[in-house]
Design a protein around this motif. Structure first.
Motif, PDB file in Angstrom:
ATOM      1  N   VAL A  66       0.835  -1.199   0.000  1.00 56.41           N
ATOM      2  CA  VAL A  66       0.000   0.000   0.000  1.00 56.41           C
ATOM      3  C   VAL A  66       0.875   1.256   0.000  1.00 56.41           C
ATOM      4  CG1 VAL A  66      -1.667   1.339   1.356  1.00 56.41           C
ATOM      5  CG2 VAL A  66      -1.981  -1.122   1.068  1.00 56.41           C
ATOM      6  N   SER A  67       1.914   1.248   0.808  1.00 54.15           N
ATOM      7  CA  SER A  67       2.779   2.419   0.940  1.00 54.15           C
ATOM      8  C   SER A  67       3.559   2.729  -0.327  1.00 54.15           C
ATOM      9  CB  SER A  67       3.768   2.216   2.091  1.00 54.15           C
ATOM     10  OG  SER A  67       3.082   2.080   3.313  1.00 54.15           O
ATOM     11  N   THR A  68       3.822   1.715  -1.132  1.00 53.38           N
ATOM     12  CA  THR A  68       4.625   1.913  -2.341  1.00 53.38           C
ATOM     13  C   THR A  68       3.796   1.864  -3.622  1.00 53.38           C
ATOM     14  OG1 THR A  68       5.146  -0.451  -2.436  1.00 53.38           O
ATOM     15  CG2 THR A  68       6.715   0.989  -1.276  1.00 53.38           C
ATOM     16  N   GLY A  69       2.510   1.593  -3.506  1.00 53.81           N
ATOM     17  CA  GLY A  69       1.658   1.549  -4.685  1.00 53.81           C
ATOM     18  C   GLY A  69       1.901   0.341  -5.568  1.00 53.81           C
ATOM     19  N   THR A  70       2.258  -0.770  -4.942  1.00 58.65           N
ATOM     20  CA  THR A  70       2.516  -2.003  -5.693  1.00 58.65           C
ATOM     21  C   THR A  70       1.550  -3.086  -5.233  1.00 58.65           C
ATOM     22  OG1 THR A  70       4.159  -2.726  -4.091  1.00 58.65           O
ATOM     23  CG2 THR A  70       4.971  -1.465  -5.967  1.00 58.65           C
ATOM     24  N   ARG A  71       1.584  -4.217  -5.923  1.00 55.95           N
ATOM     25  CA  ARG A  71       0.693  -5.327  -5.577  1.00 55.95           C
ATOM     26  C   ARG A  71       1.429  -6.593  -5.170  1.00 55.95           C
ATOM     27  NH1 ARG A  71      -4.812  -5.131  -8.705  1.00 55.95           N
ATOM     28  NH2 ARG A  71      -5.055  -2.894  -8.857  1.00 55.95           N
ATOM     29  N   GLU A  72       2.736  -6.616  -5.316  1.00 51.79           N
ATOM     30  CA  GLU A  72       3.544  -7.782  -4.944  1.00 51.79           C
ATOM     31  C   GLU A  72       4.622  -7.329  -3.975  1.00 51.79           C
ATOM     32  OE1 GLU A  72       5.089  -9.981  -8.262  1.00 51.79           O
ATOM     33  OE2 GLU A  72       3.319  -9.522  -9.462  1.00 51.79           O
ATOM     34  N   VAL A  73       4.840  -8.127  -2.938  1.00 50.29           N
ATOM     35  CA  VAL A  73       5.759  -7.704  -1.891  1.00 50.29           C
ATOM     36  C   VAL A  73       7.190  -7.572  -2.394  1.00 50.29           C
ATOM     37  CG1 VAL A  73       6.229  -9.984  -0.909  1.00 50.29           C
ATOM     38  CG2 VAL A  73       6.330  -7.965   0.551  1.00 50.29           C
ATOM     39  N   THR A  74       7.611  -8.402  -3.333  1.00 47.50           N
ATOM     40  CA  THR A  74       8.981  -8.256  -3.848  1.00 47.50           C
ATOM     41  C   THR A  74       9.144  -6.913  -4.563  1.00 47.50           C
ATOM     42  OG1 THR A  74       8.389  -9.512  -5.828  1.00 47.50           O
ATOM     43  CG2 THR A  74       9.462 -10.721  -4.053  1.00 47.50           C
ATOM     44  N   LEU A  75       8.132  -6.516  -5.311  1.00 46.79           N
ATOM     45  CA  LEU A  75       8.163  -5.210  -5.960  1.00 46.79           C
ATOM     46  C   LEU A  75       8.074  -4.087  -4.925  1.00 46.79           C
ATOM     47  CD1 LEU A  75       5.810  -5.861  -9.008  1.00 46.79           C
ATOM     48  CD2 LEU A  75       8.309  -5.784  -8.979  1.00 46.79           C
ATOM     49  N   ALA A  76       7.302  -4.310  -3.871  1.00 50.49           N
ATOM     50  CA  ALA A  76       7.161  -3.304  -2.810  1.00 50.49           C
ATOM     51  C   ALA A  76       8.490  -3.062  -2.107  1.00 50.49           C
ATOM     52  CB  ALA A  76       6.100  -3.748  -1.808  1.00 50.49           C
ATOM     53  N   VAL A  77       9.230  -4.129  -1.839  1.00 45.51           N
ATOM     54  CA  VAL A  77      10.537  -3.988  -1.189  1.00 45.51           C
ATOM     55  C   VAL A  77      11.493  -3.222  -2.101  1.00 45.51           C
ATOM     56  CG1 VAL A  77      12.565  -5.263  -0.378  1.00 45.51           C
ATOM     57  CG2 VAL A  77      10.270  -5.991   0.310  1.00 45.51           C
ATOM     58  N   GLU A  78      11.516  -3.565  -3.377  1.00 46.50           N
ATOM     59  CA  GLU A  78      12.374  -2.855  -4.336  1.00 46.50           C
ATOM     60  C   GLU A  78      11.991  -1.381  -4.418  1.00 46.50           C
ATOM     61  OE1 GLU A  78      12.090  -4.848  -8.094  1.00 46.50           O
ATOM     62  OE2 GLU A  78      12.842  -6.733  -7.273  1.00 46.50           O
ATOM     63  N   GLU A  79      10.692  -1.113  -4.491  1.00 46.08           N
ATOM     64  CA  GLU A  79      10.215   0.264  -4.602  1.00 46.08           C
ATOM     65  C   GLU A  79      10.501   1.045  -3.318  1.00 46.08           C
ATOM     66  OE1 GLU A  79       8.460   3.642  -6.367  1.00 46.08           O
ATOM     67  OE2 GLU A  79       9.384   1.834  -7.146  1.00 46.08           O
ATOM     68  N   ALA A  80      10.351   0.412  -2.165  1.00 44.90           N
ATOM     69  CA  ALA A  80      10.647   1.075  -0.893  1.00 44.90           C
ATOM     70  C   ALA A  80      12.128   1.464  -0.847  1.00 44.90           C
ATOM     71  CB  ALA A  80      10.292   0.168   0.283  1.00 44.90           C
ATOM     72  N   ARG A  81      12.985   0.575  -1.278  1.00 43.20           N
ATOM     73  CA  ARG A  81      14.422   0.893  -1.296  1.00 43.20           C
ATOM     74  C   ARG A  81      14.723   2.032  -2.263  1.00 43.20           C
ATOM     75  NH1 ARG A  81      16.026  -5.374  -1.265  1.00 43.20           N
ATOM     76  NH2 ARG A  81      16.014  -5.670   0.987  1.00 43.20           N
ATOM     77  N   ARG A  82      14.072   2.015  -3.414  1.00 37.22           N
ATOM     78  CA  ARG A  82      14.272   3.073  -4.400  1.00 37.22           C
ATOM     79  C   ARG A  82      13.762   4.414  -3.865  1.00 37.22           C
ATOM     80  NH1 ARG A  82      12.086   6.235  -7.488  1.00 37.22           N
ATOM     81  NH2 ARG A  82       9.991   5.515  -7.095  1.00 37.22           N
ATOM     82  N   MET A  83      12.588   4.386  -3.252  1.00 37.53           N
ATOM     83  CA  MET A  83      12.028   5.613  -2.691  1.00 37.53           C
ATOM     84  C   MET A  83      12.926   6.173  -1.592  1.00 37.53           C
ATOM     85  SD  MET A  83       8.013   4.513  -2.582  1.00 37.53           S
ATOM     86  CE  MET A  83       7.303   6.089  -2.101  1.00 37.53           C
ATOM     87  N   LEU A  84      13.439   5.296  -0.750  1.00 41.33           N
ATOM     88  CA  LEU A  84      14.335   5.746   0.310  1.00 41.33           C
ATOM     89  C   LEU A  84      15.601   6.361  -0.268  1.00 41.33           C
ATOM     90  CD1 LEU A  84      13.868   2.893   2.905  1.00 41.33           C
ATOM     91  CD2 LEU A  84      13.335   5.326   3.246  1.00 41.33           C
ATOM     92  N   ALA A  85      16.110   5.770  -1.343  1.00 43.68           N
ATOM     93  CA  ALA A  85      17.302   6.323  -1.981  1.00 43.68           C
ATOM     94  C   ALA A  85      17.024   7.721  -2.518  1.00 43.68           C
ATOM     95  CB  ALA A  85      17.779   5.394  -3.097  1.00 43.68           C
ATOM     96  N   VAL A  86      15.854   7.911  -3.107  1.00 48.59           N
ATOM     97  CA  VAL A  86      15.492   9.224  -3.641  1.00 48.59           C
ATOM     98  C   VAL A  86      15.261  10.212  -2.502  1.00 48.59           C
ATOM     99  CG1 VAL A  86      13.689  10.495  -4.878  1.00 48.59           C
ATOM    100  CG2 VAL A  86      14.539   8.336  -5.798  1.00 48.59           C
ATOM    101  N   LEU A  87      14.539   9.788  -1.483  1.00 43.09           N
ATOM    102  CA  LEU A  87      14.179  10.691  -0.390  1.00 43.09           C
ATOM    103  C   LEU A  87      15.341  11.034   0.526  1.00 43.09           C
ATOM    104  CD1 LEU A  87      10.702   9.188   0.529  1.00 43.09           C
ATOM    105  CD2 LEU A  87      11.141  11.383  -0.573  1.00 43.09           C
TER     106      LEU A  87
END
Length: 92
Positions: A43-64
């Motif tokens: 929900v926090s990353t706007g994804t539907r699969e947890v593996t994609l969510a983890v990747e997106e969370a890491r990417r978002m953290l890198a950007v932020l």
């Protein structure tokens, strides 16, 4: 798209990875807590699969919180919003 606060996202990701490590060490199946954390990551990353969510969370953290950031959260949020919006197409 709403962007989660970096501290919230970091804690969520850390807790999810810790729960997974505990489950792997104990060779147990997914716990309710792991499922809840996976759902919240999605929900926090706007994804539907947890593996994609983890990747997106890491990417978002890198950007932020990444290198070259002037430390201004609103600047980082604007950059992340533009990046996430481009990466996640909206469908109606």
């Amino acid at each position: 798209m709403l962007i989660p606060h970096p501290e919230f996202l970091r804690k969520l990701l850390d807790e999810y990875e810790a729960v997974l490590a505990e489950e792997r060490a104990g060779a147990t199946g997914p716990s309710v807590r792991a499922q809840d954390l996976a759902y919240t990551l999605c929900v926090s990353t706007g994804t539907r699969e947890v593996t994609l969510a983890v990747e997106e969370a890491r990417r978002m953290l890198a950007v932020l919180t990444g290198a070259g950031n002037d430390g201004n959260f609103s600047t980082a949020t604007a950059t992340a919003t533009a990046t996430v919006t481009a990466a996640v197409p909206l469908t109606v």
